[in-house]
Design an enzyme around this catalytic site. Structure first.
Site, mmCIF file in Angstrom:
data_model
loop_
_atom_site.group_PDB
_atom_site.id
_atom_site.type_symbol
_atom_site.label_atom_id
_atom_site.label_comp_id
_atom_site.label_asym_id
_atom_site.label_seq_id
_atom_site.Cartn_x
_atom_site.Cartn_y
_atom_site.Cartn_z
ATOM 1 C CG HIS A 115 10.877 -13.045 -30.253
ATOM 2 N ND1 HIS A 115 9.422 -12.781 -30.433
ATOM 3 C CD2 HIS A 115 11.085 -13.140 -31.525
ATOM 4 C CE1 HIS A 115 9.181 -12.588 -32.028
ATOM 5 N NE2 HIS A 115 10.361 -12.747 -32.605
ATOM 6 C CG HIS A 169 9.733 -9.865 -29.026
ATOM 7 N ND1 HIS A 169 10.508 -10.097 -27.760
ATOM 8 C CD2 HIS A 169 8.734 -10.323 -28.827
ATOM 9 C CE1 HIS A 169 9.962 -10.742 -27.008
ATOM 10 N NE2 HIS A 169 8.587 -10.663 -27.471
ATOM 11 C CG HIS A 175 -3.460 -4.994 -25.523
ATOM 12 N ND1 HIS A 175 -2.336 -6.084 -25.268
ATOM 13 C CD2 HIS A 175 -3.168 -4.303 -26.547
ATOM 14 C CE1 HIS A 175 -1.605 -5.632 -26.232
ATOM 15 N NE2 HIS A 175 -1.935 -4.479 -27.044
ATOM 16 C CE1 TYR A 226 0.033 -12.736 -32.042
ATOM 17 C CE2 TYR A 226 2.186 -12.012 -33.066
ATOM 18 C CZ TYR A 226 1.370 -12.025 -31.771
ATOM 19 O OH TYR A 226 1.754 -11.741 -30.666
ATOM 20 C CD GLU A 274 7.696 -13.541 -25.635
ATOM 21 O OE1 GLU A 274 6.860 -13.469 -26.815
ATOM 22 O OE2 GLU A 274 7.621 -12.609 -24.684
ATOM 23 C CG HIS A 329 7.160 -7.784 -24.754
ATOM 24 N ND1 HIS A 329 6.760 -8.525 -23.728
ATOM 25 C CD2 HIS A 329 6.979 -8.038 -25.978
ATOM 26 C CE1 HIS A 329 6.771 -9.660 -24.576
ATOM 27 N NE2 HIS A 329 6.962 -9.353 -25.943
HETATM 28 FE FE LIG Z 1 6.724 -11.551 -26.870
#
Ligand SMILES: [Fe+2]
Length: 441
Positions: free
Chosen positions: A372, A378, A299, A357, A348, A342
């Site tokens: 993050h 994470h 994605h 989520y 973030e 990643h």
């Molecule tokens: Fe992220």
């Protein structure tokens, strides 16, 4: 000054008119004939009003970036007494120097209940941020929790624009340019310097605010996506002119270079009878976001979910992006479907408006948030990884959550109150513990 009860505010919110289109040259008059035609500053403005320009960009910035509005008001803004410093409450501002930047992944529960009588402004609580408000760089993350409408006072922020993300309880936002209503699932964007007052549509209100010190938010470029998609410009609603003709003491609170200043006016400064221009508030319903994703495999990066971006001088590198994880179909073949593991040079902050989520099975709750920071590792928690790795890959609708992200180019330094808060979750690292090795050589 007009102060409404929740029921009155709800009635007003239901009947509001709008002018559609992000970045348009909007125009509106609350009284016929109040808006001059053919010029901005006639020798005598109509109806005895004062003409005043409000500039959100330098006069000389390119047309595409230029933001200004002409206001036709009962009294000019210049007619005000001196401002004096007032207590900043729980509001903090860039540069953030109270704490050292923390490489750890951090997560918070919602703000606790505030004392009775806390209005939206008093209920602001700063989590952290970056940059320098005096240099017009960076951003701040604030949360708010209020149980009272602002009464006989208005606020304006010279330091940046405010993107308000309600999570619980609707807001009636009375601005110089007119009224907007923002309920959970909608966002309100208040430009730099525009005065406004927040009234509650419900018993209490809770949510998030991105204070953007940098270039104003704009819609992201669409590139090969084409002429349509993501947040469509026509779905942004600007207010129509509405004014208060009120004599009497009104407190005007101004955030300037990180501090709050206050002055008591003898009239309401929300006295703009007509206006036109591009420096205008908006409200946007996140449910109208046109979500684009894969129809084959993998994605796209979450930048595909960008609603608004504040560009920097480097192409593609945002001061801050506002990103929404809206309901969508997942159809990727041979694909790990939740957000991937990643490490990111960007930092973030994520919040949750409703539901859940898809990368976190538990602990990430509406009204809470996670940070993050730059290069922190994470991704899905262990439970989500195990479930998604074994899932049958039939088309799947993610329709029970609305999460968002403020993604910024610089690390977010938490305020001292955020770093030591009781509602900071201890042991957040544990969600990634127990990820088993599966390697077979
Ligand atoms: Fe992220």
């Amino acid at each position: 000054m007009t102060t409404t009860t929740g029921e009155q505010a709800r009635k007003i919110a239901e009947g509001l008119g709008h002018s559609h289109g992000f970045g348009n040259e909007h125009s509106s008059e609350a009284v016929p004939g109040a808006l001059p035609h053919g010029r901005n500053a006639p020798q005598r403005a109509p109806l005895g009003l004062y003409a005043e320009q409000l500039s959100g960009s330098a006069f000389t910035e390119p047309r595409a970036d230029n933001r200004r509005s002409w206001l036709y008001r009962i009294r000019p803004s210049a007619a005000h007494p001196p401002f004096a410093r007032t207590d900043n409450g729980h509001l903090r501002s860039a540069p953030f120097t109270e704490s050292v930047p923390d490489p750890n992944r951090l997560r918070w529960n919602p703000l606790p209940e505030p004392p009775a009588g806390t209005d939206w402004l008093a209920g602001l609580w700063t989590l952290g941020g970056n940059g320098d408000a005096t240099q017009r760089t960076g951003m701040a993350v604030h949360l708010y929790h209020a149980n009272s409408s602002m009464e006989s006072r208005v606020f304006s922020d010279a330091d940046g624009e405010l993107l308000i993300v309600p999570e619980r309880g609707g807001l009636l936002v009375r601005t110089e340019l007119g009224l907007l209503a923002a309920r959970p699932g909608e966002v309100a964007l208040i430009p730099r310097g525009v005065r406004f007052r927040v009234e509650l549509l419900d018993e209490s209100a809770r949510g998030y605010v991105c204070e953007n010190y940098g270039r104003p938010f704009e819609l992201p470029e669409l590139g090969p996506i084409g002429a349509n998609g993501l947040a469509n410009a026509r779905d942004f609603r600007a207010p129509v002119a509405a004014y208060e003709d009120v004599e009497g003491p009104v407190e005007v609170v101004n955030k300037f270079c990180g501090n709050l200043w206050t002055a008591t006016y003898d009239h309401s400064p929300l006295d703009v009878v007509a206006w036109h221009g591009t420096h205008t508030p908006y409200v946007y319903d996140l449910h109208t976001f046109n979500v684009i994703g894969t129809i084959s495999y993998d994605h796209p990066d979450p930048s595909i979910f960008t609603v608004l971006t504040s560009p920097s001088d480097t192409p593609g590198l945002a001061g801050v992006d506002f990103v929404v994880f809206a309901p969508r179909w997942l159809v990727g073949e041979d694909t790990f479907r939740p957000p991937y593991f990643h490490r990111n040079v960007m930092s973030e902050y994520m919040g949750l408006i409703e539901g859940a989520y898809d990368a976190k099975a538990e602990g990430f709750v509406p009204g809470g948030g996670s940070l993050h920071n730059m290069m922190s590792a994470h991704g899905p928690d262990r439970e989500t990884f195990d479930r998604a790795s074994a899932a049958e890959l039939k088309p799947q609708k993610i329709d029970d959550g609305l999460a968002f992200m403020f993604e910024t180019r610089w690390p977010v330094t938490a305020t001292e109150q955020a770093a030591t808060a009781d509602h900071l979750q201890r042991g957040y690292d544990e969600v990634w513990q127990g990820l088993q090795r599966h390697f077979r050589s």
